[in-house]
Design a protein around this motif. Structure first.
Motif, mmCIF file in Angstrom:
data_model
loop_
_atom_site.group_PDB
_atom_site.id
_atom_site.type_symbol
_atom_site.label_atom_id
_atom_site.label_comp_id
_atom_site.label_asym_id
_atom_site.label_seq_id
_atom_site.Cartn_x
_atom_site.Cartn_y
_atom_site.Cartn_z
ATOM 1 N N GLN A 4 -69.618 -89.379 -5.293
ATOM 2 C CA GLN A 4 -71.024 -88.984 -5.367
ATOM 3 C C GLN A 4 -71.209 -87.584 -4.795
ATOM 4 N N ALA A 5 -70.590 -87.310 -3.655
ATOM 5 C CA ALA A 5 -70.703 -85.992 -3.019
ATOM 6 C C ALA A 5 -70.100 -84.891 -3.889
ATOM 7 N N CYS A 6 -69.086 -85.241 -4.653
ATOM 8 C CA CYS A 6 -68.411 -84.266 -5.515
ATOM 9 C C CYS A 6 -69.137 -84.112 -6.856
ATOM 10 N N GLY A 7 -70.111 -84.965 -7.112
ATOM 11 C CA GLY A 7 -70.868 -84.881 -8.360
ATOM 12 C C GLY A 7 -70.173 -85.483 -9.556
ATOM 13 N N VAL A 8 -69.244 -86.420 -9.322
ATOM 14 C CA VAL A 8 -68.515 -87.025 -10.441
ATOM 15 C C VAL A 8 -68.760 -88.536 -10.567
ATOM 16 N N TRP A 9 -69.692 -89.073 -9.787
ATOM 17 C CA TRP A 9 -69.963 -90.522 -9.861
ATOM 18 C C TRP A 9 -70.834 -90.858 -11.068
ATOM 19 N N ASP A 10 -71.846 -90.054 -11.319
ATOM 20 C CA ASP A 10 -72.775 -90.317 -12.417
ATOM 21 C C ASP A 10 -72.192 -89.794 -13.718
ATOM 22 N N CYS A 11 -71.297 -90.567 -14.286
ATOM 23 C CA CYS A 11 -70.663 -90.175 -15.532
ATOM 24 C C CYS A 11 -71.009 -91.206 -16.608
ATOM 25 N N GLU A 12 -70.827 -90.813 -17.833
ATOM 26 C CA GLU A 12 -71.159 -91.669 -18.970
ATOM 27 C C GLU A 12 -70.258 -92.903 -19.001
ATOM 28 N N LEU A 66 -62.059 -98.092 -23.353
ATOM 29 C CA LEU A 66 -61.476 -98.924 -22.291
ATOM 30 C C LEU A 66 -60.190 -99.621 -22.738
ATOM 31 N N GLN A 67 -59.935 -99.665 -24.025
ATOM 32 C CA GLN A 67 -58.735 -100.323 -24.551
ATOM 33 C C GLN A 67 -57.507 -99.417 -24.552
ATOM 34 N N SER A 68 -57.658 -98.197 -24.121
ATOM 35 C CA SER A 68 -56.552 -97.238 -24.114
ATOM 36 C C SER A 68 -55.339 -97.800 -23.380
ATOM 37 N N PRO A 125 -51.759 -93.840 -19.574
ATOM 38 C CA PRO A 125 -52.061 -93.751 -18.136
ATOM 39 C C PRO A 125 -53.400 -93.048 -17.915
ATOM 40 N N PHE A 126 -54.198 -93.605 -17.023
ATOM 41 C CA PHE A 126 -55.517 -93.070 -16.685
ATOM 42 C C PHE A 126 -56.450 -92.996 -17.899
ATOM 43 N N CYS A 127 -56.119 -93.695 -18.983
ATOM 44 C CA CYS A 127 -56.917 -93.644 -20.232
ATOM 45 C C CYS A 127 -57.188 -92.202 -20.627
ATOM 46 N N ILE A 128 -56.212 -91.358 -20.392
ATOM 47 C CA ILE A 128 -56.375 -89.909 -20.561
ATOM 48 C C ILE A 128 -56.756 -89.517 -21.989
ATOM 49 N N ASP A 129 -56.435 -90.377 -22.947
ATOM 50 C CA ASP A 129 -56.742 -90.064 -24.337
ATOM 51 C C ASP A 129 -58.163 -90.451 -24.748
ATOM 52 N N THR A 130 -58.859 -91.216 -23.895
ATOM 53 C CA THR A 130 -60.165 -91.710 -24.325
ATOM 54 C C THR A 130 -61.310 -91.463 -23.350
ATOM 55 N N TRP A 147 -62.451 -92.960 -15.649
ATOM 56 C CA TRP A 147 -61.361 -93.888 -15.362
ATOM 57 C C TRP A 147 -61.467 -94.406 -13.929
ATOM 58 N N LEU A 148 -61.715 -93.516 -12.970
ATOM 59 C CA LEU A 148 -61.843 -93.951 -11.579
ATOM 60 C C LEU A 148 -62.947 -94.994 -11.431
ATOM 61 N N LYS A 149 -64.120 -94.677 -11.954
ATOM 62 C CA LYS A 149 -65.284 -95.534 -11.751
ATOM 63 C C LYS A 149 -65.227 -96.825 -12.556
ATOM 64 N N PHE A 150 -64.890 -96.724 -13.836
ATOM 65 C CA PHE A 150 -65.019 -97.875 -14.717
ATOM 66 C C PHE A 150 -63.730 -98.649 -14.940
ATOM 67 N N VAL A 151 -62.599 -98.094 -14.553
ATOM 68 C CA VAL A 151 -61.326 -98.814 -14.710
ATOM 69 C C VAL A 151 -60.741 -99.145 -13.339
ATOM 70 N N MET A 152 -60.336 -98.124 -12.597
ATOM 71 C CA MET A 152 -59.660 -98.387 -11.326
ATOM 72 C C MET A 152 -60.550 -99.139 -10.337
ATOM 73 N N ILE A 153 -61.713 -98.600 -10.041
ATOM 74 C CA ILE A 153 -62.571 -99.234 -9.047
ATOM 75 C C ILE A 153 -62.979 -100.629 -9.511
ATOM 76 N N GLU A 154 -63.308 -100.771 -10.788
ATOM 77 C CA GLU A 154 -63.714 -102.095 -11.285
ATOM 78 C C GLU A 154 -62.568 -103.100 -11.213
#
Length: 113
Positions: A23-31, A38-40, A43-48, A54-61
């Motif tokens: 949030q402090a870095c301004g990268v939390w509010d992402c689409e 999500l089916q990628s 690694p890191f769903c880098i292609d999609t 990836w951090l918010k919706f894949v790793m953290i989840e």
């Protein structure tokens, strides 16, 4: 049992710290990524999706699900170098804090005590 319980609580605390750093870095509010993104299999769903997605919706989840279910935590983790590269255009002070949070997660999962 107590050791696993403690490891799960530590990870929960680290994830809260990571969210605050994002949030402090301004990268939390992402689409929100599409279901297809999500089916990628990359690694890191880098292609999609972006790294912050990836951090918010894949790793953290995924970690949250493991914490909620008491699942087995990974025993290897090495995410922080990717963050350094992905966020090199962001304010470096904020990025340093975010990378430090990921370093702590990496260390916690890779060196269980």
């Amino acid at each position: 049992m107590k050791k696993a319980f403690s490891a799960h609580h530590t990870l929960a605390d680290l994830l809260i710290d990571l969210q605050m750093a994002m949030q402090a870095c301004g990268v939390w509010d992402c689409e929100t990524p599409t279901l297809q993104a999500l089916q990628s299999q990359e690694p890191f769903c880098i292609d999609t999706m972006s790294f912050e997605q990836w951090l918010k919706f894949v790793m953290i989840e995924r970690f949250r699900v493991l914490l909620e279910t008491g699942g087995t935590l990974p025993t290897r983790c090495h995410i922080s170098p990717m963050a350094e590269e992905a966020f090199k255009d962001k304010p470096q002070e904020s990025v340093a804090i975010l990378v430090r949070c990921l370093d702590l997660i990496d260390q916690h999962l890779s060196n269980p005590s």
